[in-house]
Design an enzyme around this catalytic site. Sequence first.
Site, PDB file in Angstrom:
ATOM      1  CG  ASP A   1      -7.558  -0.303  19.323  1.00  0.00           C
ATOM      2  OD1 ASP A   1      -6.389  -0.104  18.427  1.00  0.00           O
ATOM      3  OD2 ASP A   1      -8.742  -0.584  19.128  1.00  0.00           O
TER       4      ASP A   1
ATOM      5  CB  THR B   1       4.937   2.093  13.402  1.00  0.00           C
ATOM      6  OG1 THR B   1       3.537   2.160  13.903  1.00  0.00           O
ATOM      7  CG2 THR B   1       5.901   1.267  14.168  1.00  0.00           C
TER       8      THR B   1
ATOM      9  N   GLY C   1       1.607  -7.755  -1.433  1.00  0.00           N
ATOM     10  CA  GLY C   1       1.252  -6.648  -2.451  1.00  0.00           C
ATOM     11  C   GLY C   1       0.845  -7.217  -3.848  1.00  0.00           C
TER      12      GLY C   1
ATOM     13  CE1 TYR D   1       4.578  -2.947  12.173  1.00  0.00           C
ATOM     14  CE2 TYR D   1       3.198  -1.407  13.440  1.00  0.00           C
ATOM     15  CZ  TYR D   1       3.970  -1.773  12.262  1.00  0.00           C
ATOM     16  OH  TYR D   1       3.961  -0.699  11.294  1.00  0.00           O
TER      17      TYR D   1
ATOM     18  CE1 TYR E   1      -3.266   2.758   0.775  1.00  0.00           C
ATOM     19  CE2 TYR E   1      -2.723   2.555   3.217  1.00  0.00           C
ATOM     20  CZ  TYR E   1      -3.151   3.380   2.075  1.00  0.00           C
ATOM     21  OH  TYR E   1      -4.085   4.509   2.376  1.00  0.00           O
TER      22      TYR E   1
ATOM     23  CE  LYS F   1       8.120  -1.897  10.397  1.00  0.00           C
ATOM     24  NZ  LYS F   1       8.475  -1.615   9.148  1.00  0.00           N
TER      25      LYS F   1
ATOM     26  CG  PHE G   1     -12.929  -2.414  17.230  1.00  0.00           C
ATOM     27  CD1 PHE G   1     -13.917  -3.483  17.281  1.00  0.00           C
ATOM     28  CD2 PHE G   1     -11.896  -2.340  16.420  1.00  0.00           C
ATOM     29  CE1 PHE G   1     -13.782  -4.337  16.038  1.00  0.00           C
ATOM     30  CE2 PHE G   1     -11.771  -3.338  15.341  1.00  0.00           C
ATOM     31  CZ  PHE G   1     -12.967  -4.513  15.279  1.00  0.00           C
TER      32      PHE G   1
HETATM   33  N1  UDP Z   1     -11.513   0.541  14.567  1.00  0.00           N
HETATM   34  C1  UDP Z   1     -13.065   0.082  14.830  1.00  0.00           C
HETATM   35  N2  UDP Z   1     -13.672  -0.909  13.908  1.00  0.00           N
HETATM   36  C2  UDP Z   1     -12.718  -1.692  12.915  1.00  0.00           C
HETATM   37  C3  UDP Z   1     -11.707  -1.199  12.871  1.00  0.00           C
HETATM   38  C4  UDP Z   1     -11.074  -0.321  13.515  1.00  0.00           C
HETATM   39  O1  UDP Z   1     -13.537   0.726  15.546  1.00  0.00           O
HETATM   40  O2  UDP Z   1     -13.570  -2.455  12.447  1.00  0.00           O
HETATM   41  C5  UDP Z   1     -10.937   1.469  15.117  1.00  0.00           C
HETATM   42  C6  UDP Z   1      -9.786   1.133  15.986  1.00  0.00           C
HETATM   43  O3  UDP Z   1      -9.992   0.620  17.388  1.00  0.00           O
HETATM   44  C7  UDP Z   1      -8.946   2.218  16.179  1.00  0.00           C
HETATM   45  C8  UDP Z   1      -9.244   2.977  14.816  1.00  0.00           C
HETATM   46  O4  UDP Z   1     -10.481   2.212  14.321  1.00  0.00           O
HETATM   47  O5  UDP Z   1      -9.248   3.005  17.045  1.00  0.00           O
HETATM   48  C9  UDP Z   1      -8.073   2.779  13.610  1.00  0.00           C
HETATM   49  O6  UDP Z   1      -7.877   1.313  13.691  1.00  0.00           O
HETATM   50  P1  UDP Z   1      -6.983   0.933  12.319  1.00  0.00           P
HETATM   51  O7  UDP Z   1      -7.017  -0.801  12.698  1.00  0.00           O
HETATM   52  O8  UDP Z   1      -7.514   1.414  11.199  1.00  0.00           O
HETATM   53  O9  UDP Z   1      -5.669   1.427  12.720  1.00  0.00           O
HETATM   54  P2  UDP Z   1      -4.613   1.388  14.118  1.00  0.00           P
HETATM   55  O10 UDP Z   1      -4.600   2.521  14.882  1.00  0.00           O
HETATM   56  O11 UDP Z   1      -5.025   0.085  14.819  1.00  0.00           O
HETATM   57  O12 UDP Z   1      -3.421   1.232  13.500  1.00  0.00           O
END
Ligand code: UDP
Length: 333
Positions: free
Chosen positions: A289, A118, A38, A142, A13, A146, A209
Amino acid sequence: MSGVILVSGGAGYIGSHTVLTLRERGREVLVLDDLSEGHEAALLGAPLARGSMLDRDFVRGVFADHDISAVFHFAARCYVGESVQNPGLYYRHNVLGTLNLLDALVEQGVKRFVLSSTCATYGEPARIPITEDLPQDPINPYGATKLVDEWMLRDFHRAHGLESVALRYFNAAGADPGGRIGEDHEPETHLIPLVIHAAMGKRDRLTVFGDDYDTPDGTCIRDYVHVTDLAEAHVLALEAMERAPGTIGVSAYNLGNEAGTSVLEVIRAVEEVTGLKVPYTVGARRAGDPPRLVGSSARVREALGWKPRFGDIRTIVETAWRWHRDHPEGFRS
Ligand code: UDP
């Protein structure tokens, strides 16, 4: 500038958007990718050396056969949840893979390296917005792998004079504003494509979430940054190393927009841009999260002159929407 820019993971990506930006600047690129995740179509005809970073002989052969002047290293596993389940996979790909690349660089005397790093290297930050001087204390494998990559760069600089820039991304999002390439993961786990898929009816609904976080609307806040702006930062990093060899040393910069957007705000932006309703339900929190991740990019603006062109969430969603609308099956469309 002469020499080939080797782009590991250039079919992925962020890698593919960077390859496109490099080629638009007239740079010669070679993509190193095993196409495990990819897409060949994402290369838009850029040359590919197909093989794995874990294959030392293959990696050394690529360096021996080409006049490589710099490396952009995107090839990596990048899912937090998967890294918790299977840390060995992450250490193998993200640490050993990087080491194979660095060994080959040293062998051929290549001195310029840009790492996809990251914000996950910070773990749970003590303060927002996150600045580069905050301690790096990752809370998942992860982020840990990094961080090890960043340490290797520091040590390879001391020992071998390798100059490097680590770019610590916040949430990469959006698609090529020209509509040529975009995001296509299998399975998709990132918020913006999932919200768009729910709006399009490609999935029944989105699960939010958690809505009981200590944030204004209770949902998690992230700093979304356009993939083309990320690509631009890589080119600026390369140009800085070329302009003043020996002065960059080991640098690290955050790439974010300093703007936090909640999950519910993303849903609203998608509804406004698409004119479609996003069906969603609120579910449990996702383990690991952090409630709020927002990055300060003052340092990269100052040092490299980075100016995001697609910073606001609406523009990010517009470009993502265009890609998904026109390519409902991603690169298979
Ligand atoms: N999120 C959500 N539902 C989903 C996928 C992600 O609510 O199906 C929320 C997740 O909890 C986070 C935000 O969206 O707060 C971004 O998540 P993503 O996986 O895109 O990126 P991350 O921050 O984990 O790298």
